[in-house]
Design a protein around this motif. Structure first.
Motif, PDB file in Angstrom:
ATOM      1  N   LYS A  99       0.823  -1.223   0.000  1.00 24.29           N
ATOM      2  CA  LYS A  99       0.000   0.000   0.000  1.00 24.29           C
ATOM      3  C   LYS A  99       0.854   1.269   0.000  1.00 24.29           C
ATOM      4  O   LYS A  99       0.472   2.275  -0.587  1.00 24.29           O
ATOM      5  CB  LYS A  99      -0.947  -0.005   1.215  1.00 24.29           C
ATOM      6  CG  LYS A  99      -2.029  -1.084   1.125  1.00 24.29           C
ATOM      7  CD  LYS A  99      -3.111  -0.912   2.170  1.00 24.29           C
ATOM      8  CE  LYS A  99      -2.677  -1.278   3.570  1.00 24.29           C
ATOM      9  NZ  LYS A  99      -2.340  -2.718   3.726  1.00 24.29           N
ATOM     10  N   THR A 100       2.020   1.197   0.637  1.00 19.55           N
ATOM     11  CA  THR A 100       2.849   2.408   0.736  1.00 19.55           C
ATOM     12  C   THR A 100       3.198   2.970  -0.644  1.00 19.55           C
ATOM     13  O   THR A 100       2.990   4.156  -0.901  1.00 19.55           O
ATOM     14  CB  THR A 100       4.148   2.104   1.516  1.00 19.55           C
ATOM     15  OG1 THR A 100       3.828   1.295   2.644  1.00 19.55           O
ATOM     16  CG2 THR A 100       4.817   3.376   1.978  1.00 19.55           C
ATOM     17  N   LEU A 101       3.717   2.107  -1.522  1.00 20.57           N
ATOM     18  CA  LEU A 101       4.043   2.591  -2.875  1.00 20.57           C
ATOM     19  C   LEU A 101       2.787   3.028  -3.619  1.00 20.57           C
ATOM     20  O   LEU A 101       2.833   3.967  -4.416  1.00 20.57           O
ATOM     21  CB  LEU A 101       4.747   1.497  -3.685  1.00 20.57           C
ATOM     22  CG  LEU A 101       6.266   1.471  -3.705  1.00 20.57           C
ATOM     23  CD1 LEU A 101       6.738   0.396  -4.679  1.00 20.57           C
ATOM     24  CD2 LEU A 101       6.846   2.830  -4.109  1.00 20.57           C
ATOM     25  N   GLU A 134       7.264   4.138  14.132  1.00 18.52           N
ATOM     26  CA  GLU A 134       7.943   3.167  13.269  1.00 18.52           C
ATOM     27  C   GLU A 134       7.391   3.247  11.848  1.00 18.52           C
ATOM     28  O   GLU A 134       8.151   3.294  10.879  1.00 18.52           O
ATOM     29  CB  GLU A 134       7.768   1.738  13.800  1.00 18.52           C
ATOM     30  CG  GLU A 134       8.520   1.430  15.086  1.00 18.52           C
ATOM     31  CD  GLU A 134       7.967   2.163  16.312  1.00 18.52           C
ATOM     32  OE1 GLU A 134       6.729   2.398  16.362  1.00 18.52           O
ATOM     33  OE2 GLU A 134       8.754   2.525  17.203  1.00 18.52           O
ATOM     34  N   LEU A 135       6.070   3.273  11.758  1.00 14.65           N
ATOM     35  CA  LEU A 135       5.451   3.359  10.431  1.00 14.65           C
ATOM     36  C   LEU A 135       5.813   4.669   9.740  1.00 14.65           C
ATOM     37  O   LEU A 135       6.117   4.695   8.546  1.00 14.65           O
ATOM     38  CB  LEU A 135       3.929   3.275  10.568  1.00 14.65           C
ATOM     39  CG  LEU A 135       3.307   1.909  10.340  1.00 14.65           C
ATOM     40  CD1 LEU A 135       1.850   1.931  10.730  1.00 14.65           C
ATOM     41  CD2 LEU A 135       3.466   1.522   8.871  1.00 14.65           C
ATOM     42  N   VAL A 136       5.801   5.740  10.515  1.00  5.81           N
ATOM     43  CA  VAL A 136       6.170   7.039   9.961  1.00  5.81           C
ATOM     44  C   VAL A 136       7.586   6.981   9.399  1.00  5.81           C
ATOM     45  O   VAL A 136       7.854   7.454   8.291  1.00  5.81           O
ATOM     46  CB  VAL A 136       6.045   8.146  11.050  1.00  5.81           C
ATOM     47  CG1 VAL A 136       6.739   9.425  10.622  1.00  5.81           C
ATOM     48  CG2 VAL A 136       4.575   8.405  11.358  1.00  5.81           C
ATOM     49  N   LEU A 218      -4.229   9.028   4.843  1.00  5.13           N
ATOM     50  CA  LEU A 218      -4.391   8.402   6.149  1.00  5.13           C
ATOM     51  C   LEU A 218      -4.011   6.926   6.015  1.00  5.13           C
ATOM     52  O   LEU A 218      -4.766   6.136   5.443  1.00  5.13           O
ATOM     53  CB  LEU A 218      -5.842   8.533   6.644  1.00  5.13           C
ATOM     54  CG  LEU A 218      -6.419   9.945   6.757  1.00  5.13           C
ATOM     55  CD1 LEU A 218      -7.827   9.893   7.350  1.00  5.13           C
ATOM     56  CD2 LEU A 218      -5.531  10.849   7.619  1.00  5.13           C
ATOM     57  N   ASP A 219      -2.801   6.599   6.473  1.00  3.19           N
ATOM     58  CA  ASP A 219      -2.356   5.201   6.392  1.00  3.19           C
ATOM     59  C   ASP A 219      -2.808   4.502   7.671  1.00  3.19           C
ATOM     60  O   ASP A 219      -2.746   5.086   8.740  1.00  3.19           O
ATOM     61  CB  ASP A 219      -0.834   5.140   6.241  1.00  3.19           C
ATOM     62  CG  ASP A 219      -0.363   3.741   5.857  1.00  3.19           C
ATOM     63  OD1 ASP A 219      -1.199   2.952   5.375  1.00  3.19           O
ATOM     64  OD2 ASP A 219       0.831   3.451   6.036  1.00  3.19           O
ATOM     65  N   GLU A 220      -3.204   3.250   7.545  1.00  7.38           N
ATOM     66  CA  GLU A 220      -3.827   2.553   8.679  1.00  7.38           C
ATOM     67  C   GLU A 220      -5.011   3.390   9.175  1.00  7.38           C
ATOM     68  O   GLU A 220      -5.127   3.709  10.359  1.00  7.38           O
ATOM     69  CB  GLU A 220      -2.816   2.324   9.817  1.00  7.38           C
ATOM     70  CG  GLU A 220      -1.509   1.679   9.384  1.00  7.38           C
ATOM     71  CD  GLU A 220      -1.624   0.170   9.170  1.00  7.38           C
ATOM     72  OE1 GLU A 220      -2.619  -0.421   9.617  1.00  7.38           O
ATOM     73  OE2 GLU A 220      -0.728  -0.399   8.523  1.00  7.38           O
ATOM     74  N   ALA A 221      -5.859   3.735   8.238  1.00  3.94           N
ATOM     75  CA  ALA A 221      -6.949   4.678   8.523  1.00  3.94           C
ATOM     76  C   ALA A 221      -7.888   4.186   9.611  1.00  3.94           C
ATOM     77  O   ALA A 221      -8.424   4.987  10.376  1.00  3.94           O
ATOM     78  CB  ALA A 221      -7.736   4.960   7.247  1.00  3.94           C
TER      79      ALA A 221
END
Ligand code: ADP
Ligand code: MG
Length: 279
Positions: A99-101, A134-136, A218-221
């Motif tokens: 999802k990040t890319l 960590e995710l950031v 919004l990641d991990e929304a």
């Protein structure tokens, strides 16, 4: 060529029918099909991935094109509701599916286009929120790989950072000194807590700290909108005052309340924008 013309025709037809766009088959197509900058295409290739993952091949064409032209639901009521919303995409795909890319590539492509019109002034035009440090950090690292030689700056927000804002020519010397010491990047990546406290600290300033932000990710929304983070996340969303703000939500699981929350935030924001227009 003939082949290209046929493809363009197909693309047009898809848009008319309001269906999902043709999936992206290979990362090669980023440049041919969506005009992604050569440098960005190369930085994607550098990652060494041959094929796009399932979520990437579905989400990239939506986000790289005009998302509004791909309203997924043909029923009138839904289409009308979606059309007036500022949400580009609500994506649910398992952990580890890339999802990040899928959100970074369209973000970079959009910003590279925006920067052409900004010339030498750098405004923060995108904010990515994720629930943990960590995710950031991971998102920022992936972003830095894509940013190589593109001129785009991406940074992790840290406590005590001063966020940049552009000044008018007649602003005071004091304002200019503050402007000098502030962080000027295109993309800020943060947890809701850190960014929220910085925005609250800068509240007293005469300038809106993030007036140019046009993309909010919004990641991990589902986590960002659960009770622990919800207030901070929505407060940040509400502070982004750009009229063309677009939001995308990404998650491995999506509670049923996420869409409702998103909608009520949009409604609240719209009301506030309308009020500030009247002032
Ligand atoms: P998610 O956010 O969906 O949990 P990530 O974006 O963290 O997943 O990606 C998981 C891993 O897959 C990362 O190591 C990433 O670099 C890798 N990855 C991303 N895109 C691809 C691809 N197209 N092919 C192979 N691996 C990929
Ligand atoms: Mg992720």
């Amino acid at each position: 060529s003939k082949k290209e013309k046929r493809k363009a025709k197909e693309d047009k037809k898809e848009q008319k029918q309001n269906v999902y766009p043709r999936p992206l088959e290979k990362f090669h197509a980023l440049r041919q099909r969506f005009g992604v900058a050569q440098r960005l295409q190369e930085n994607v290739s550098e990652q060494g991935y041959d094929l796009a993952t399932e979520v990437q091949l579905a989400a990239l064409p939506v986000l790289l094109d005009d998302p509004k032209s791909f309203l997924p639901l043909p029923t009138e009521s839904n289409a009308a509701a979606l059309e007036s919303s500022c949400i580009d995409l609500l994506t649910v795909a398992p952990t580890g599916s890339g999802k990040t890319l899928a959100f970074l590539i369209p973000l970079f492509s959009k910003i590279m286009r925006l920067r052409k019109s900004q010339k030498d002034v750098r405004h923060t035009t995108a904010v990515i929120l994720a629930p943990t440090k960590e995710l950031v950090g991971q998102i920022t690292n992936e972003g830095k790989k894509l940013a190589l030689n593109t001129g785009i700056k991406i940074t992790q927000v840290r406590k005590g950072m001063r966020l940049g804002h552009s000044l008018a020519a007649d602003d005071s010397a004091e304002d200019k000194a503050e402007e000098e010491s502030s962080v000027k990047v295109d993309i800020l990546v943060s947890t809701p807590g850190v960014l929220h406290s910085i925005l609250a600290d800068q509240e007293g300033d005469t300038h809106n700290a993030l007036p140019a932000v046009q993309s909010l990710v919004l990641d991990e929304a589902d986590v960002l909108l659960d009770p622990l983070f919800r207030d901070q996340t929505l407060a940040i969303w509400n502070k982004l005052s750009h009229a063309d703000l677009r939001v995308s939500l990404w998650s491995a699981t999506m509670g049923s309340n996420v869409e409702d929350l998103a909608r009520s935030t949009i409604a609240e924001r719209r009301k506030r924008l309308a009020e500030s227009d009247v002032e």
